[in-house]
Design a protein around this motif. Structure first.
Motif, PDB file in Angstrom:
ATOM      1  N   LYS A  41      11.865 -52.600  31.021  1.00 52.15           N
ATOM      2  CA  LYS A  41      12.823 -51.652  31.584  1.00 52.15           C
ATOM      3  C   LYS A  41      12.091 -50.350  31.867  1.00 52.15           C
ATOM      4  CE  LYS A  41      17.162 -51.071  29.920  1.00 52.15           C
ATOM      5  NZ  LYS A  41      18.390 -51.312  29.123  1.00 52.15           N
ATOM      6  N   LYS A  42      12.461 -49.723  33.000  1.00 57.73           N
ATOM      7  CA  LYS A  42      11.741 -48.501  33.396  1.00 57.73           C
ATOM      8  C   LYS A  42      11.725 -47.470  32.270  1.00 57.73           C
ATOM      9  CE  LYS A  42      12.415 -49.205  38.269  1.00 57.73           C
ATOM     10  NZ  LYS A  42      13.478 -49.283  39.250  1.00 57.73           N
ATOM     11  N   GLU A  43      12.872 -47.322  31.584  1.00 58.12           N
ATOM     12  CA  GLU A  43      12.962 -46.281  30.551  1.00 58.12           C
ATOM     13  C   GLU A  43      12.052 -46.551  29.337  1.00 58.12           C
ATOM     14  OE1 GLU A  43      17.145 -46.987  30.173  1.00 58.12           O
ATOM     15  OE2 GLU A  43      16.923 -47.876  28.188  1.00 58.12           O
ATOM     16  N   LEU A  60       8.507 -53.969  36.410  1.00 57.02           N
ATOM     17  CA  LEU A  60       9.504 -52.985  35.963  1.00 57.02           C
ATOM     18  C   LEU A  60      10.881 -53.331  36.523  1.00 57.02           C
ATOM     19  CD1 LEU A  60       7.542 -49.615  36.309  1.00 57.02           C
ATOM     20  CD2 LEU A  60       8.091 -50.869  34.210  1.00 57.02           C
ATOM     21  N   VAL A  61      11.897 -53.262  35.667  1.00 58.71           N
ATOM     22  CA  VAL A  61      13.277 -53.565  36.085  1.00 58.71           C
ATOM     23  C   VAL A  61      14.199 -52.460  35.563  1.00 58.71           C
ATOM     24  CG1 VAL A  61      13.015 -56.093  36.184  1.00 58.71           C
ATOM     25  CG2 VAL A  61      13.594 -55.004  34.009  1.00 58.71           C
ATOM     26  N   ASP A  62      15.400 -52.352  36.174  1.00 62.21           N
ATOM     27  CA  ASP A  62      16.376 -51.377  35.672  1.00 62.21           C
ATOM     28  C   ASP A  62      17.057 -51.927  34.424  1.00 62.21           C
ATOM     29  OD1 ASP A  62      16.020 -49.397  37.658  1.00 62.21           O
ATOM     30  OD2 ASP A  62      17.085 -50.689  39.077  1.00 62.21           O
ATOM     31  N   ILE A  67      15.991 -59.903  35.442  1.00 61.36           N
ATOM     32  CA  ILE A  67      15.038 -61.022  35.433  1.00 61.36           C
ATOM     33  C   ILE A  67      15.619 -62.214  36.198  1.00 61.36           C
ATOM     34  CG2 ILE A  67      15.809 -62.086  33.262  1.00 61.36           C
ATOM     35  CD1 ILE A  67      12.930 -62.657  32.597  1.00 61.36           C
ATOM     36  N   LEU A  68      16.936 -62.237  36.335  1.00 64.77           N
ATOM     37  CA  LEU A  68      17.588 -63.339  37.054  1.00 64.77           C
ATOM     38  C   LEU A  68      17.555 -63.135  38.576  1.00 64.77           C
ATOM     39  CD1 LEU A  68      20.624 -63.771  34.658  1.00 64.77           C
ATOM     40  CD2 LEU A  68      18.654 -65.294  34.854  1.00 64.77           C
TER      41      LEU A  68
END
Ligand code: ADP
Length: 337
Positions: A41-43, A60-62, A67-68
């Motif tokens: 996660k970005k954070e 990097l994902v929010d 992931i899906l």
């Protein structure tokens, strides 16, 4: 079980999401010479950058559930990844979503998610295994010291203890589980079942550090504070050697029952959550059929893996070794779903 999108002619990479036991899983993969992908996660990126050498690639994902998204899945597939699930993976992505939407090969048996998360199915599994479990009560026949568990509670949150059905009045709500409170020491053995060798290995043992149940003794018994069971960490345990036969037997039985009930059953790491009574009997109140956070104590190996392997063997590394052995012997389909 199927190999899905995996190309066994190419190097396999270990992928996991940045939480729970991900650092152990990545380090284990590196120790076995495998490439790694971290979904972060970005954070949290700044924290995980501190261990940047463990991830060959970071996506990097929010939200972890991203992931899906097809784009992320395509990227993982193009990296020839096997996802290693852990507690946070199941919690943030969701068992149903993983089962129906994840196309990236996952280490383990997706069928076990239902058996792990549903208390009724867990009970069926543990009964089939023939291990001792705490008695269960209804709100009308609760007797003696009972622990009351909320449905779907995580980390023991909101659990409370009552003495008999009278104390339960006004507190009971639909869906709560009322269990005999087993007095003893909590013991969580961590196992690894290898479908390749057919052996159930004992990896390590921990107990949870729970607030405020573990703090109450400091009040010298003068406290009226109710115990709560929110996990804030884990502590190492080494067992009396004379208990080992029982611990191995329990592990073998739980694996055998899983193979009967949801073939091919457990694949890889699992943990049996127990209370050890003063007659040295293990009473089982839960099974986790995946790597548990208590194994993070043993990133450099445990007394039990030192005996078996003579090298630093964590559960994360053991997973990577199993995958490596399966690829080299053409049996990876036994491990992924
Ligand atoms: P979770 O579902 O979050 O893993 P558990 O079912 O493991 O929660 O229970 C949380 C804690 O509650 C345990 O670590 C243990 O201290 C205590 N506990 C759970 N069941 C019992 C029981 N039947 N008797 C005594 N203590 C229990």
């Amino acid at each position: 079980m199927t190999t899905l999108a995996l190309d066994t002619g190419k190097a396999v990479r270990i992928a996991t999401i940045a939480s729970h036991s991900s650092l152990q899983i990545l380090k284990g993969a590196k120790d076995e010479g495998l490439g790694t992908v971290l979904i972060c996660k970005k954070e949290r990126a700044k924290t995980y950058e501190r261990y940047g050498h463990l991830a060959d690639k970071t996506i990097l994902v929010d939200e972890f559930s991203d992931i899906l998204d097809q784009k992320v899945q395509d990227e993982l597939i193009s990296e020839n990844s096997v996802i290693v699930p852990h507690g946070s993976f199941v919690e943030y992505v969701g068992a149903k979503q993983i089962e129906s939407r994840l196309n990236v090969p996952m280490f383990g048996n997706k069928r076990m998610f239902d058996w792990e998360s549903d208390r009724t199915l867990q009970k069926k599994w543990l009964s089939e295994a023939g291990v001792r479990m705490p008695r269960e009560f209804t709100k009308d026949d609760a007797d003696g010291l009972c622990i009351v568990k909320l449905p779907g509670a995580k980390g023991g949150k909101g659990y409370f203890v009552v003495k008999g059905k009278d104390e339960l009045k006004g507190l009971y709500m639909e869906g709560m589980t009322i269990q005999e409170y087993v007095v003893g020491a909590t013991v969580y053995p961590h196992y690894f079942y290898s479908p390749l060798t057919g052996e159930t290995e004992l990896m390590s043992v921990d107990k949870r550090y729970e607030t405020n149940a573990d703090g109450l003794s400091r009040t010298g018994g003068g406290s009226q504070v109710e115990p709560t069971y929110v996990v804030c960490g884990n502590m190492p345990i080494v067992l009396r050697e004379s208990l080992l036969p029982r611990v191995f037997e329990m592990g073998d039985r739980v694996v055998e029952a899983s193979r009967k009930l949801f073939s091919p059953g457990i694949v890889g790491p699992f943990c049996i959550e127990t209370v050890c009574t003063d007659s040295l009997e293990f009473v089982v109140f839960e099974v986790s059929a995946r790597i548990v956070a208590g194994t993070n104590l043993y990133i450099d190996g445990s007394p039990y893996t030192a005996l078996k392997y003579g090298e630093s063997m964590s559960t994360g590394r053991r997973i990577a070794r199993e995958i490596k052995n399966a690829v080299s012997s053409g049996r990876i389909e036994m491990l992924v779903s």
